[in-house]
Design a protein around this motif. Structure first.
Motif, PDB file in Angstrom:
ATOM      1  N   VAL A 374       0.829  -1.211   0.000  1.00  0.00           N
ATOM      2  CA  VAL A 374       0.000   0.000   0.000  1.00  0.00           C
ATOM      3  C   VAL A 374       0.864   1.262   0.000  1.00  0.00           C
ATOM      4  N   ASN A 375       2.102   1.115   0.471  1.00  0.00           N
ATOM      5  CA  ASN A 375       2.952   2.303   0.616  1.00  0.00           C
ATOM      6  C   ASN A 375       3.201   2.993  -0.728  1.00  0.00           C
ATOM      7  N   ASN A 376       3.498   2.199  -1.757  1.00  0.00           N
ATOM      8  CA  ASN A 376       3.810   2.796  -3.064  1.00  0.00           C
ATOM      9  C   ASN A 376       2.635   3.590  -3.630  1.00  0.00           C
ATOM     10  N   PRO A 377       1.408   2.967  -3.707  1.00  0.00           N
ATOM     11  CA  PRO A 377       0.301   3.804  -4.231  1.00  0.00           C
ATOM     12  C   PRO A 377      -0.029   4.995  -3.334  1.00  0.00           C
ATOM     13  N   LEU A 378       0.200   4.881  -1.985  1.00  0.00           N
ATOM     14  CA  LEU A 378      -0.073   6.026  -1.107  1.00  0.00           C
ATOM     15  C   LEU A 378       0.896   7.164  -1.384  1.00  0.00           C
ATOM     16  N   GLU A 379       2.168   6.824  -1.619  1.00  0.00           N
ATOM     17  CA  GLU A 379       3.122   7.883  -1.944  1.00  0.00           C
ATOM     18  C   GLU A 379       2.724   8.581  -3.249  1.00  0.00           C
ATOM     19  N   THR A 382      -0.241  10.806  -2.584  1.00  0.00           N
ATOM     20  CA  THR A 382       0.149  12.040  -1.880  1.00  0.00           C
ATOM     21  C   THR A 382       0.735  13.046  -2.862  1.00  0.00           C
ATOM     22  N   ASN A 383       1.578  12.566  -3.736  1.00  0.00           N
ATOM     23  CA  ASN A 383       2.180  13.476  -4.728  1.00  0.00           C
ATOM     24  C   ASN A 383       1.128  14.066  -5.657  1.00  0.00           C
ATOM     25  N   LEU A 384       0.149  13.236  -6.089  1.00  0.00           N
ATOM     26  CA  LEU A 384      -0.902  13.727  -6.978  1.00  0.00           C
ATOM     27  C   LEU A 384      -1.746  14.805  -6.289  1.00  0.00           C
ATOM     28  N   VAL A 385      -2.086  14.578  -4.997  1.00  0.00           N
ATOM     29  CA  VAL A 385      -2.881  15.577  -4.267  1.00  0.00           C
ATOM     30  C   VAL A 385      -2.092  16.879  -4.095  1.00  0.00           C
ATOM     31  N   TYR A 386      -0.795  16.706  -3.809  1.00  0.00           N
ATOM     32  CA  TYR A 386       0.055  17.900  -3.634  1.00  0.00           C
ATOM     33  C   TYR A 386       0.095  18.733  -4.919  1.00  0.00           C
ATOM     34  N   ILE A 387       0.256  18.056  -6.073  1.00  0.00           N
ATOM     35  CA  ILE A 387       0.323  18.774  -7.352  1.00  0.00           C
ATOM     36  C   ILE A 387      -1.029  19.412  -7.677  1.00  0.00           C
ATOM     37  N   ALA A 388      -2.115  18.667  -7.399  1.00  0.00           N
ATOM     38  CA  ALA A 388      -3.452  19.182  -7.717  1.00  0.00           C
ATOM     39  C   ALA A 388      -3.777  20.429  -6.900  1.00  0.00           C
ATOM     40  N   ARG A 389      -3.320  20.477  -5.645  1.00  0.00           N
ATOM     41  CA  ARG A 389      -3.598  21.634  -4.794  1.00  0.00           C
ATOM     42  C   ARG A 389      -2.882  22.881  -5.307  1.00  0.00           C
ATOM     43  N   GLU A 405      -7.628   8.506  -8.306  1.00  0.00           N
ATOM     44  CA  GLU A 405      -8.681   7.481  -8.189  1.00  0.00           C
ATOM     45  C   GLU A 405      -8.147   6.107  -8.543  1.00  0.00           C
ATOM     46  N   SER A 406      -7.261   6.034  -9.560  1.00  0.00           N
ATOM     47  CA  SER A 406      -6.669   4.726  -9.940  1.00  0.00           C
ATOM     48  C   SER A 406      -5.835   4.153  -8.797  1.00  0.00           C
ATOM     49  N   ALA A 412      -7.601  -0.339  -2.662  1.00  0.00           N
ATOM     50  CA  ALA A 412      -8.788  -1.103  -2.271  1.00  0.00           C
ATOM     51  C   ALA A 412      -8.676  -2.564  -2.713  1.00  0.00           C
ATOM     52  N   HIS A 413      -8.114  -2.757  -3.933  1.00  0.00           N
ATOM     53  CA  HIS A 413      -7.942  -4.132  -4.429  1.00  0.00           C
ATOM     54  C   HIS A 413      -6.974  -4.932  -3.535  1.00  0.00           C
ATOM     55  N   ILE A 414      -5.867  -4.268  -3.156  1.00  0.00           N
ATOM     56  CA  ILE A 414      -4.898  -4.951  -2.283  1.00  0.00           C
ATOM     57  C   ILE A 414      -5.547  -5.292  -0.944  1.00  0.00           C
ATOM     58  N   THR A 415      -6.345  -4.382  -0.407  1.00  0.00           N
ATOM     59  CA  THR A 415      -6.983  -4.617   0.892  1.00  0.00           C
ATOM     60  C   THR A 415      -7.970  -5.772   0.802  1.00  0.00           C
ATOM     61  N   ARG A 416      -8.840  -5.767  -0.217  1.00  0.00           N
ATOM     62  CA  ARG A 416      -9.803  -6.857  -0.365  1.00  0.00           C
ATOM     63  C   ARG A 416      -9.098  -8.198  -0.570  1.00  0.00           C
ATOM     64  N   GLN A 417      -8.022  -8.183  -1.390  1.00  0.00           N
ATOM     65  CA  GLN A 417      -7.281  -9.436  -1.640  1.00  0.00           C
ATOM     66  C   GLN A 417      -6.669  -9.972  -0.347  1.00  0.00           C
ATOM     67  N   SER A 418      -6.118  -9.111   0.476  1.00  0.00           N
ATOM     68  CA  SER A 418      -5.505  -9.538   1.743  1.00  0.00           C
ATOM     69  C   SER A 418      -6.542 -10.082   2.694  1.00  0.00           C
TER      70      SER A 418
END
Length: 605
Positions: A374-379, A382-389, A405-406, A412-418
């Motif tokens: 999850v760490n990689n998509p969260l990073e 975070t970068n996408l939100v920072y740029i969008a702001r 959103e992707s 969400a897919h990783i969480t459901r799979q786990s």
């Protein structure tokens, strides 16, 4: 003492009287034969004398008849002559048949010849009548002299016979006396020898009997001592022991069995084991087949199925495991059944604690894996939100939000799979092991790619097995995680699922799952510790790292688990092979299945 000695002594004891009686019979028979021969000789002499006297009388009758006829010339006087003439020849024949000595036979021949000559002369004189007186007197005198000569010969013959008879009679008397003496002496000697030998044999028999009695007493003492040792040992051991007869009625119970069952030995004696030892399955609460019945049915050593509990007399439920074995006599016939069982409640609690610890470890590994995934998509998010702001352009913001959103969808897919990976029911059900293999490989594929390890998957069967898919996922997860810990960049982990048969029974189909890696392998000194709970080798990278409890779970879940490892380069690595049998029937709780294990070694190529 051997029975051959008894047989030999008894044979001698019986053979001696028989031999003695045989010798006495031979001696008596010989004596009787000698007496009988003497008596026969005397009787034959008496018969010869009788017929000799009759022959003399017939000759006298002939002489008397001839004289009377010559003196009176009366034919009446010829009657004695003719009558005697007819009987003399048969008398000679009889004497020939009775006399065997050559000299006596010769005398008879001379006597018979002289008698025939006398008869010829006598009949000639009868036919030449009448004669003068002087001539007649002379003929009478000559016939008388001839007749006296015949009588003298006959008397000489009879005297010899009489003398022989006297000798035979004396011999008969001597033989009878000697036979009597010999018989008495022989009987006395045999009786003495028989008494001496019988006494000696009885002494040997008595000594042998006493020796055997001593040996029996010694063996009895030893048997009693062993019985006391065994009885004390059985009553003092930590396991419960119950012995039953062939009908399943209790004949023995030690103190531990009394404590676990709640029955005293004296009150349980003769009671059926079904009453004293009721056992049930922990999960289904169904009654379990009594091991005594199973031993009587199979005739071999049997054990209880896993997860069995005993209901004591007070109603207490005690987790136990046990085994039953037949007691056989020297001919192999079952004469009883012994049951050994123990209280494993504490062990069951330890196993529960182990399972909880394993689940916690699995949860930790899940958390670490999820954090990494999850760490990689969260990073990126975070970068996408920072740029969008910081952007004022609406199109760019929309594009950035679409990318965010992707990333959220990926999280969400990783969480459901786990969650789906570890959330499984404890009930056994039919599932495809090949599907589980693909699910686990997909879960660990990103981690393997990050480590530079190639993860290859090959499934060639769609067979279904009866079991718990979650447990298989956990086993494969443990083995792949350990393989990733042991591998370095450029190594390979291969997963295969194929149709196979049970290595212990070729008639039993199933699915074989193989996990092989090209890591550094397991050191030889750690091979025997792989399946020990909580065994770890975290100080070195190896496929057994932190795998003690995990490998133990693998071993206890698979019907057959085999592994091998090689630490010598090149071609080093480790391979685990799991066999899952195809089972028919309704799904049962996971712990109700009796699982067997087998561990063999294979070299990884």
């Amino acid at each position: 003492m051997e029975s051959r000695l008894y047989n030999r002594l008894l044979f001698r004891l019986l053979a001696l009287p028989i031999a003695a009686l045989t010798i006495l019979a031979l001696v008596l028979g010989y004596g009787l034969q000698r007496v009988e021969e003497s008596a026969d000789a005397i009787d034959r002499a008496d018969v010869v004398i009788l017929h000799g006297n009759r022959l003399i009388r017939f000759i006298l009758d002939e002489e008397t008849g001839l004289r009377g006829f010559l003196l009176t010339r009366n034919p009446v006087f010829l009657e004695p002559l003719h009558s005697a003439d007819l009987q003399i020849e048969p008398e000679f024949d009889t004497l020939y048949s009775l006399v065997h000595r050559p000299d006596q036979v010769a005398r008879l021949h001379r006597l018979q010849a002289d008698h025939k000559q006398w008869e010829l002369t006598a009949y000639h004189e009868i036919d030449s009548f009448p004669k003068e007186t002087a001539v007649l007197d002379q003929d009478l005198l000559e016939r008388k002299q001839e007749m006296d000569n015949l009588r003298a010969q006959m008397e000489e013959f009879l005297n010899i016979v009489i003398e022989r008879r006297a000798v035979r009679s004396a011999e008969n008397t001597l033989v009878t006396r000697n036979a009597r003496i010999i018989l008495v002496l022989t009987a006395a000697l045999i009786a003495a020898l028989l008494a001496w030998e019988t006494r000696r044999i009885f002494r040997l028999l008595t000594a042998a009997y006493n020796q055997q009695i001593k040996e029996i007493e010694q063996r009895g003492d030893e048997s009693y001592a062993r019985e006391q040792w065994l009885n004390t040992t059985i009553r003092s051991i930590g396991d419960a022991v119950i012995a039953c007869d062939t009908a399943g009625n209790i004949v023995f119970m030690n103190l531990v069995a009394e404590r676990l069952t709640g029955w005293k030995e004296e009150e349980s004696h003769g009671v059926s084991l079904h009453t004293v030892f009721p056992i049930f399955n922990e999960d289904t609460r169904a009654e379990v087949e009594n091991p005594v019945d199973k031993v009587r049915r199979l005739g071999t050593v049997v054990g209880l199925a896993n997860h069995t509990y005993l209901v004591s007399k007070e109603g207490t439920e005690i987790c136990i495991d046990d085994s039953g074995a037949p007691i056989r006599d020297s001919s192999g016939k079952i004469i009883g059944i012994v049951l050994v069982f123990r209280d494993i409640t504490e062990r069951r609690m330890s196993e529960g604690a182990l399972m909880r610890a394993e689940k916690l470890a699995a949860a930790g590994r899940l958390a670490a894996s999820m954090a990494h995934e999850v760490n990689n998509p969260l990073e990126g998010l975070t970068n996408l939100v920072y740029i969008a702001r910081r952007s004022d352009e609406l199109d760019e913001i929309r594009h950035l939000l679409s990318q965010a959103e992707s990333e959220l969808t990926r999280i969400a897919h990783i969480t459901r799979q786990s969650l789906g990976f570890y959330r499984e029911t404890s009930l056994a059900e039919h599932f495809k092991p090949a599907t589980v293999v693909h699910e686990v490989s997909d879960f660990y594929h990103p981690r393997a790619a990050a480590l530079g390890v190639t993860l290859l998957v090959n499934t060639t069967t769609e067979r279904e097995v009866l079991g718990t898919a979650g447990e298989l996922r956990q086993i494969l997860s443990n083995l792949i995680a350990n393989g990733l810990d042991a591998c370095s960049k450029g190594d390979t982990i291969r997963l295969e699922a194929s149709a196979a048969t049970d290595p212990r029974d070729s008639r039993r189909p199933g699915v074989r799952i193989t996990i092989a890696d090209t890591g550094q392998g397991i050191l030889p000194e750690h091979i025997n510790s792989v399946f020990e709970p909580f065994f770890t080798t975290k100080k070195r990278p190896a496929p057994a790292s932190a795998c003690g409890s995990r490998a133990n779970s693998s071993k206890s879940t698979a019907a057959a688990c085999a592994f091998g490892s090689r630490t010598i380069t090149p071609r080093c690595g480790t391979v685990f092979s799991l066999f899952l049998p195809v089972q028919e029937g309704d799904p049962q709780p996971r712990n109700s299945t009796d699982i067997s294990q087998r561990t063999t070694s294979h070299k990884h190529n």
